[in-house]
Design a protein around this motif. Structure first.
Motif, short mmCIF file in Angstrom:
data_model
loop_
_atom_site.label_atom_id
_atom_site.label_comp_id
_atom_site.label_asym_id
_atom_site.label_seq_id
_atom_site.Cartn_x
_atom_site.Cartn_y
_atom_site.Cartn_z
N ARG A 151 0.82 -1.21 0.00
CA ARG A 151 0.00 0.00 0.00
C ARG A 151 0.86 1.26 0.00
NH1 ARG A 151 -4.07 -0.84 4.86
NH2 ARG A 151 -2.38 -2.19 5.62
N CYS A 152 1.96 1.22 0.73
CA CYS A 152 2.84 2.39 0.77
C CYS A 152 3.52 2.63 -0.57
CB CYS A 152 3.89 2.22 1.87
SG CYS A 152 3.24 2.40 3.55
N VAL A 153 3.94 1.57 -1.23
CA VAL A 153 4.58 1.71 -2.54
C VAL A 153 3.59 2.27 -3.56
CG1 VAL A 153 5.61 0.44 -4.48
CG2 VAL A 153 6.33 -0.05 -2.14
N VAL A 154 2.35 1.79 -3.54
CA VAL A 154 1.32 2.30 -4.44
C VAL A 154 1.13 3.81 -4.23
CG1 VAL A 154 -1.15 2.28 -4.96
CG2 VAL A 154 0.10 0.13 -4.74
N LYS A 155 1.02 4.22 -2.98
CA LYS A 155 0.81 5.64 -2.69
C LYS A 155 2.01 6.47 -3.12
CE LYS A 155 -1.59 8.99 -0.86
NZ LYS A 155 -2.96 9.33 -1.30
N ALA A 156 3.21 5.98 -2.85
CA ALA A 156 4.43 6.71 -3.22
C ALA A 156 4.54 6.85 -4.73
CB ALA A 156 5.65 6.01 -2.64
N LEU A 157 4.24 5.77 -5.47
CA LEU A 157 4.31 5.84 -6.93
C LEU A 157 3.25 6.78 -7.49
CD1 LEU A 157 6.30 3.50 -6.57
CD2 LEU A 157 5.20 2.37 -8.51
N ASP A 158 2.06 6.74 -6.94
CA ASP A 158 1.02 7.68 -7.37
C ASP A 158 1.51 9.12 -7.25
OD1 ASP A 158 -0.98 5.95 -8.18
OD2 ASP A 158 -2.00 5.93 -6.24
N TYR A 159 2.17 9.40 -6.13
CA TYR A 159 2.62 10.78 -5.89
C TYR A 159 3.74 11.18 -6.86
CZ TYR A 159 4.78 14.91 -4.11
OH TYR A 159 5.31 16.17 -4.04
#
Length: 231
Positions: A151-159
């Motif tokens: 979940r953290c990687v998804v959020k970081a990539l989105d940003y």
């Protein structure tokens, strides 16, 4: 598990992108070499009780305790862990990673779960010419298996794909670190191959598996995920 993460051409050089339904931005060399702006990584709210936030000087004790709890676990994968042995080492680490341009330094996030520091996620090995960076991560052993890193990687990539003009992101993992490899594989990264003796752990050379994600690929993946969740 965080591990430091070869260049390819920017996806924007493909003429087909001009008519792409997602209206992808055109990455240019002029944009890539924009002036460096040192700034703290912005706080990213991942989910209720889960966030990515830069480390502050007051967090050095939390970082030290986290590393000590996981030292035997981390030493199997992370060469830099040998440099973090005292509270002073943690203080230096925090100071060096607080205010950086995403390309010239390292953006280091603390992974905060229910207000506790449970891991780190960072962007490193930036290439401003190619608009490319690498991402790495590691998590407290007691908190693994809950989907926190994914979940953290998804959020970081989105940003970074939407706000930092990034065209390509790499993840590199030791070939024996199956848990780290599971993250890019789960998220649809492209497996690019294995670099022999490309990393070091405990003074020994290890083979590194490389995964990549382009901006256009990430947008397509996210669009499919969104359509699959609609009623």
């Amino acid at each position: 598990m965080r591990e430091h993460l070869d260049p390819q051409a920017s996806p924007a050089e493909s003429g087909a992108e001009k008519s792409h339904p997602l209206q992808l931005p055109q990455f240019s060399l002029r944009k890539a070499v924009r002036p460096l702006i040192a700034k703290p990584a912005p706080v990213l709210e991942v989910a209720e009780g889960l966030a990515l936030r830069s480390l502050e000087p007051d967090d050095e004790h939390l970082l030290y305790d986290l590393v000590e709890r996981n030292r035997s676990h981390l030493e199997s994968w992370l060469s830099w862990i040998e440099q973090i042995k005292t509270l002073r080492d943690c203080r230096r680490f925090v100071d060096k990673t607080r205010y950086n341009d995403i390309f010239s330094g390292r953006w280091v996030y603390g992974v905060w779960y229910e207000d506790a520091l449970v891991g780190l996620l960072d962007f490193n090995e930036g290439d401003r010419t190619l608009n490319q960076i690498s991402i790495g991560y590691w998590l407290d052993e007691a908190h693994q298996g809950r989907g926190i890193v994914t979940r953290c990687v998804v959020k970081a990539l989105d940003y970074v794909f939407s706000s930092e003009e990034i065209a390509r992101i790499l993840i590199k993992c030791a070939t024996t670190n199956k848990k780290s490899q599971a993250i890019p594989e789960r998220l649809g990264f492209t497996f690019e191959g294995v670099d022999k003796d490309a990393g070091t752990v405990q003074g020994k050379l290890v083979d590194m598996a490389t995964y990549s994600m382009l901006y256009r690929e990430w947008m397509e993946h996210q669009a499919k995920r969104a359509s699959n969740t609609q009623p």
